[in-house]
Design a protein around this motif. Structure first.
Motif, PDB file in Angstrom:
ATOM      1  N   TRP A  91       4.996  -5.101  -4.793  1.00 49.58           N
ATOM      2  CA  TRP A  91       4.310  -6.069  -5.649  1.00 49.58           C
ATOM      3  C   TRP A  91       3.551  -5.339  -6.749  1.00 49.58           C
ATOM      4  O   TRP A  91       3.652  -5.677  -7.931  1.00 49.58           O
ATOM      5  N   TRP A 128      -0.241 -10.421   2.571  1.00 46.61           N
ATOM      6  CA  TRP A 128       0.963  -9.606   2.652  1.00 46.61           C
ATOM      7  C   TRP A 128       1.651  -9.713   4.002  1.00 46.61           C
ATOM      8  O   TRP A 128       2.892  -9.724   4.067  1.00 46.61           O
ATOM      9  N   ASP A 144       4.343  -5.371   5.606  1.00 46.50           N
ATOM     10  CA  ASP A 144       3.337  -5.825   4.651  1.00 46.50           C
ATOM     11  C   ASP A 144       3.008  -4.734   3.636  1.00 46.50           C
ATOM     12  O   ASP A 144       2.844  -4.993   2.450  1.00 46.50           O
ATOM     13  N   ILE A 182       9.611 -12.798  -2.619  1.00 46.34           N
ATOM     14  CA  ILE A 182       8.240 -12.274  -2.595  1.00 46.34           C
ATOM     15  C   ILE A 182       7.414 -12.930  -3.697  1.00 46.34           C
ATOM     16  O   ILE A 182       6.279 -13.363  -3.470  1.00 46.34           O
ATOM     17  N   ASN A 233      -2.394 -12.981  -1.746  1.00 45.79           N
ATOM     18  CA  ASN A 233      -2.230 -11.606  -1.248  1.00 45.79           C
ATOM     19  C   ASN A 233      -2.169 -11.532   0.276  1.00 45.79           C
ATOM     20  O   ASN A 233      -2.671 -10.585   0.859  1.00 45.79           O
ATOM     21  N   ILE A 284       5.764  -4.474   1.047  1.00 41.83           N
ATOM     22  CA  ILE A 284       5.731  -5.610   0.124  1.00 41.83           C
ATOM     23  C   ILE A 284       4.565  -5.481  -0.845  1.00 41.83           C
ATOM     24  O   ILE A 284       4.681  -5.735  -2.037  1.00 41.83           O
ATOM     25  N   LYS A 285       3.455  -5.039  -0.297  1.00 43.69           N
ATOM     26  CA  LYS A 285       2.277  -4.827  -1.147  1.00 43.69           C
ATOM     27  C   LYS A 285       2.584  -3.777  -2.218  1.00 43.69           C
ATOM     28  O   LYS A 285       2.259  -3.961  -3.388  1.00 43.69           O
ATOM     29  N   HIS A 341       4.272 -15.119  -2.879  1.00 42.76           N
ATOM     30  CA  HIS A 341       2.962 -14.673  -3.378  1.00 42.76           C
ATOM     31  C   HIS A 341       2.292 -15.792  -4.142  1.00 42.76           C
ATOM     32  O   HIS A 341       1.084 -16.003  -4.047  1.00 42.76           O
TER      33      HIS A 341
END
Length: 256
Positions: free
Chosen positions: A108, A89, A101, A78, A87, A104-105, A82
DNA sequence: AAGCCTCACAACCGCGTTTTG
DNA sequence: CCAAAACGCGGTTGTGAGGCT
């Protein structure tokens, strides 16, 4: 474009989903699929807007979703993606099997940003790749399998080991020397199609591609240029080498 | 034990893009 | 071709759980 009225204005329920609602949604989608999210809640008997149903299914209920904590390998991937994609996602999620997404967002913002916060990559970081752990090897293999891989070339397997041949397919081989684990990049893509030139030099314990010294990697030395690659492959190679560099850098990141 | 704070993550919101009629 | 509808994405918020004082 005309905005659809939000849920509360239509008297629809908002907030956390109950197990009963989940079950209704799962049963309906298992029976009928989800062709039309807008129509789904009404047909399924849910007091939710289609958007909410879609989100619940995509981010939580879908059987494709992998539950559980992110592995170190996934986190590294990730971070790398990134750096490469920003961004985006959903683009990142598409390269991580079973992760959404939204997930993962979240990870993050809650974990990875902090992990990177106090870390500054070294200026003029050496573009050699050495002493990489086996997890990173796997990450790289996954990355290459999912990114920039030519359609007809075989997928890379962690167990694959080979020697270089003129027409060899893409293979990355984790090579272990004592405690050292390194990557031997033998040949990435079929040379005749994707590389203008690919010398058959072979390295162990270092990532290196040689093009009559135009592009050389030796532990402690920097890569020199990407000129050897043709344009169709350049972005992918850029990605690949950035990834190697990042992975090397990441080994220095503090654990949480 | 109670109150406060922080963190994690599910869910919402608004907007851009794509599809449909 | 155009407008409306639907979809999908990324930013943001709300809330519950757990830790700390």
């Amino acid at each position: 474009m005309v905005r659809a009225p939000c849920c509360d204005k239509m008297g629809l329920k908002k907030g956390p989903w109950s197990p009963e609602e989940d079950q209704i949604l799962i049963s309906y989608i298992q029976r009928n699929g989800h062709g039309n999210w807008r129509a789904l809640p009404k047909q399924a008997g849910l007091l939710r807007c289609g958007k909410s149903c879609r989100l619940r299914w995509m981010n939580y209920l879908s059987p494709d979703i992998k539950r559980g904590n992110f592995t170190k390998e996934e986190e590294d991937t990730i971070i790398h993606l990134h750096e490469k994609l920003g961004n985006r996602w959903s683009a990142i999620a598409s390269r991580l099997q079973g992760r959404t997404d939204n997930e993962i967002k979240n990870i993050w913002h809650t974990h990875l940003k902090k992990r990177l916060k106090n870390y500054q990559p070294p200026r003029n970081s050496k573009r050699y790749y050495n002493n990489v752990n086996s997890n990173s090897c796997t990450s790289i293999q996954q990355e290459i399998n999912s990114f920039g891989h030519p359609p007809n070339s075989p997928q890379i397997s962690t167990s694959e080991v080979s020697t270089v041949t003129a027409d060899s397919s893409s293979i990355i081989t984790p090579a272990t020397t004592d405690d050292q684990k390194a990557i031997k990049l033998e040949e990435i893509i079929d040379s005749s199609e994707y590389f203008t030139e690919m010398h058959e030099s072979l390295w162990t314990n270092e990532l290196a591609i040689d093009d009559n010294s135009n592009f050389v990697t030796v532990a402690g030395e920097e890569f020199q240029s990407l000129d050897m690659f043709n344009t169709t492959m350049e972005d992918d190679m850029d990605f690949l080498f950035n990834f190697f560099i990042r992975t090397e850098d990441l080994q220095e990141l503090p654990e949480l």
